[in-house]
Every structure is written in structure tokens, then in C-alpha cells.
Design a protein around this motif. Structure first.
Motif, mmCIF file in Angstrom:
data_model
loop_
_atom_site.group_PDB
_atom_site.id
_atom_site.type_symbol
_atom_site.label_atom_id
_atom_site.label_comp_id
_atom_site.label_asym_id
_atom_site.label_seq_id
_atom_site.Cartn_x
_atom_site.Cartn_y
_atom_site.Cartn_z
ATOM 1 N N GLY A 30 0.722 -1.043 -0.040
ATOM 2 C CA GLY A 30 -0.031 0.012 -0.109
ATOM 3 C C GLY A 30 0.698 1.214 -0.181
ATOM 4 N N VAL A 31 1.806 1.625 0.835
ATOM 5 C CA VAL A 31 2.568 2.381 0.925
ATOM 6 C C VAL A 31 3.355 2.610 -0.374
ATOM 7 C CG1 VAL A 31 4.627 3.541 2.171
ATOM 8 C CG2 VAL A 31 2.721 2.532 3.419
ATOM 9 N N PRO A 32 4.158 1.840 -0.784
ATOM 10 C CA PRO A 32 4.914 1.994 -2.229
ATOM 11 C C PRO A 32 3.793 2.386 -3.471
ATOM 12 C CG PRO A 32 5.713 0.243 -1.203
ATOM 13 C CD PRO A 32 4.501 0.434 -0.469
ATOM 14 N N ALA A 33 2.565 1.718 -3.404
ATOM 15 C CA ALA A 33 1.618 2.123 -4.433
ATOM 16 C C ALA A 33 1.157 3.526 -4.238
ATOM 17 C CB ALA A 33 0.484 1.332 -4.287
ATOM 18 N N ALA A 34 1.061 4.037 -2.944
ATOM 19 C CA ALA A 34 0.664 5.532 -2.805
ATOM 20 C C ALA A 34 1.592 6.463 -3.352
ATOM 21 C CB ALA A 34 0.101 5.626 -1.475
ATOM 22 N N ILE A 35 2.878 6.115 -3.116
ATOM 23 C CA ILE A 35 3.914 6.919 -3.306
ATOM 24 C C ILE A 35 4.164 6.964 -4.808
ATOM 25 C CG2 ILE A 35 6.434 7.314 -3.302
ATOM 26 C CD1 ILE A 35 6.446 6.288 -0.456
ATOM 27 N N ALA A 36 3.708 5.672 -5.512
ATOM 28 C CA ALA A 36 4.065 5.678 -7.019
ATOM 29 C C ALA A 36 2.897 6.587 -7.629
ATOM 30 C CB ALA A 36 3.913 4.156 -7.454
ATOM 31 N N ALA A 37 1.671 6.389 -6.869
ATOM 32 C CA ALA A 37 0.367 7.205 -7.449
ATOM 33 C C ALA A 37 0.725 8.675 -7.338
ATOM 34 C CB ALA A 37 -0.526 6.854 -6.838
ATOM 35 N N VAL A 38 1.334 9.077 -6.447
ATOM 36 C CA VAL A 38 1.525 10.584 -6.103
ATOM 37 C C VAL A 38 2.710 10.773 -7.246
ATOM 38 C CG1 VAL A 38 2.690 12.299 -4.668
ATOM 39 C CG2 VAL A 38 0.905 10.635 -3.793
ATOM 40 N N ILE A 39 3.899 10.266 -7.482
ATOM 41 C CA ILE A 39 4.607 10.555 -8.337
ATOM 42 C C ILE A 39 4.057 10.409 -9.827
ATOM 43 C CG2 ILE A 39 6.796 9.645 -9.465
ATOM 44 C CD1 ILE A 39 7.874 8.890 -6.785
ATOM 45 N N LEU A 40 3.110 9.768 -10.285
ATOM 46 C CA LEU A 40 2.754 9.497 -11.387
ATOM 47 C C LEU A 40 1.708 10.880 -11.660
ATOM 48 C CD1 LEU A 40 2.274 7.802 -14.119
ATOM 49 C CD2 LEU A 40 -0.132 6.901 -12.843
ATOM 50 N N ILE A 41 1.149 11.219 -10.652
ATOM 51 C CA ILE A 41 0.188 12.377 -10.849
ATOM 52 C C ILE A 41 0.999 13.612 -10.939
ATOM 53 C CG2 ILE A 41 -1.572 13.748 -9.558
ATOM 54 C CD1 ILE A 41 -2.780 11.162 -8.336
ATOM 55 N N LEU A 42 2.012 13.760 -10.297
ATOM 56 C CA LEU A 42 2.934 14.876 -10.356
ATOM 57 C C LEU A 42 3.560 14.651 -11.723
ATOM 58 C CD1 LEU A 42 4.461 15.097 -6.750
ATOM 59 C CD2 LEU A 42 2.697 16.803 -7.723
ATOM 60 N N GLY A 43 3.909 13.839 -12.260
ATOM 61 C CA GLY A 43 4.618 13.821 -13.599
ATOM 62 C C GLY A 43 3.443 13.963 -14.646
ATOM 63 N N MET A 44 2.321 13.616 -14.699
ATOM 64 C CA MET A 44 1.341 13.937 -15.667
ATOM 65 C C MET A 44 0.599 15.001 -15.650
ATOM 66 S SD MET A 44 -0.244 9.854 -16.081
ATOM 67 C CE MET A 44 -1.026 10.414 -17.619
ATOM 68 N N ALA A 45 0.679 15.643 -14.605
ATOM 69 C CA ALA A 45 -0.221 16.859 -14.409
ATOM 70 C C ALA A 45 0.085 18.096 -15.372
ATOM 71 C CB ALA A 45 0.001 17.532 -12.824
ATOM 72 N N PRO A 46 1.336 18.142 -15.699
ATOM 73 C CA PRO A 46 1.726 19.238 -16.617
ATOM 74 C C PRO A 46 1.028 19.071 -18.069
ATOM 75 C CG PRO A 46 3.721 18.927 -15.410
ATOM 76 C CD PRO A 46 2.652 17.910 -14.979
ATOM 77 N N SER A 47 1.206 17.923 -18.365
ATOM 78 C CA SER A 47 0.663 17.654 -19.750
ATOM 79 C C SER A 47 -0.849 17.831 -19.635
ATOM 80 C CB SER A 47 0.681 16.338 -20.107
ATOM 81 O OG SER A 47 0.453 15.359 -19.243
ATOM 82 N N TRP A 48 -1.582 17.601 -18.550
ATOM 83 C CA TRP A 48 -2.978 17.757 -18.446
ATOM 84 C C TRP A 48 -3.588 19.193 -18.648
ATOM 85 C CZ3 TRP A 48 -3.599 14.445 -13.237
ATOM 86 C CH2 TRP A 48 -3.519 13.105 -13.790
ATOM 87 N N PHE A 49 -2.486 20.213 -18.030
ATOM 88 C CA PHE A 49 -2.954 21.491 -17.937
ATOM 89 C C PHE A 49 -2.210 22.263 -19.118
ATOM 90 C CE2 PHE A 49 -3.215 20.372 -13.362
ATOM 91 C CZ PHE A 49 -4.807 20.546 -13.336
ATOM 92 N N GLY A 50 -1.355 21.452 -19.925
ATOM 93 C CA GLY A 50 -0.445 22.343 -20.722
ATOM 94 C C GLY A 50 -0.918 22.000 -22.227
ATOM 95 N N ALA A 51 -1.763 20.884 -22.249
ATOM 96 C CA ALA A 51 -2.293 20.662 -23.667
ATOM 97 C C ALA A 51 -3.028 21.658 -24.246
ATOM 98 C CB ALA A 51 -3.007 19.038 -23.596
ATOM 99 N N ASP A 52 -4.022 22.304 -23.293
ATOM 100 C CA ASP A 52 -4.815 23.386 -24.021
ATOM 101 C C ASP A 52 -3.985 24.338 -24.213
ATOM 102 O OD1 ASP A 52 -7.026 21.794 -23.357
ATOM 103 O OD2 ASP A 52 -7.431 22.707 -21.407
ATOM 104 N N ARG A 53 -3.165 25.017 -23.908
ATOM 105 C CA ARG A 53 -2.425 26.107 -24.228
ATOM 106 C C ARG A 53 -1.629 25.596 -25.560
ATOM 107 N NH1 ARG A 53 0.934 26.949 -19.079
ATOM 108 N NH2 ARG A 53 -0.612 26.481 -17.697
#
Length: 62
Positions: A30-53
């Protein structure tokens, strides 16, 4: 490996209960999965918000 580590409770210390299967799985999976999810979200967030620009810039140029 565990031969060098004493696995006994020291005198004067309270007894510790053995962890349950759920507690062990939480720590080991559970703990490694939660850490991986946070890293994944932080890595993908710029592409989610930058695609419209990026689309707006392409539309203005053409």
C-alpha cells in the motif's frame, strides 16, 4: 541476514504483537503504491494543463 539482529523483546520493554497479514500488506504494497501514484500524478499534471495552451498556440499561428 536476521542472525545478526536480535528478534527478542528487550527486558523491561513492553511486548509487541506480531503484525497481521493486512498490516504487513499495507506496509509492503500500500505505501509504495501510494507513493507511486503521487509521483505519477505529479509527472502527468503538466501535460493535463499544458495541452490546452499548446492547441491555442497552434490555432493562432494558422
Amino acid at each position: 541476514m536476521f542472525g545478526l539482529i536480535p528478534l527478542k523483546t528487550l527486558p523491561g520493554w513492553p511486548e509487541v504483537a506480531d503484525p497481521t497479514v493486512i498490516e504487513s500488506l499495507t506496509v509492503l504494497l500500500g505505501v509504495p503504491a501510494a507513493i507511486a501514484a503521487v509521483i505519477l500524478i505529479l509527472g502527468m499534471a503538466p501535460s493535463w494543463f499544458g495541452a490546452d495552451r499548446a492547441r491555442e498556440i497552434v490555432r493562432k499561428d494558422s
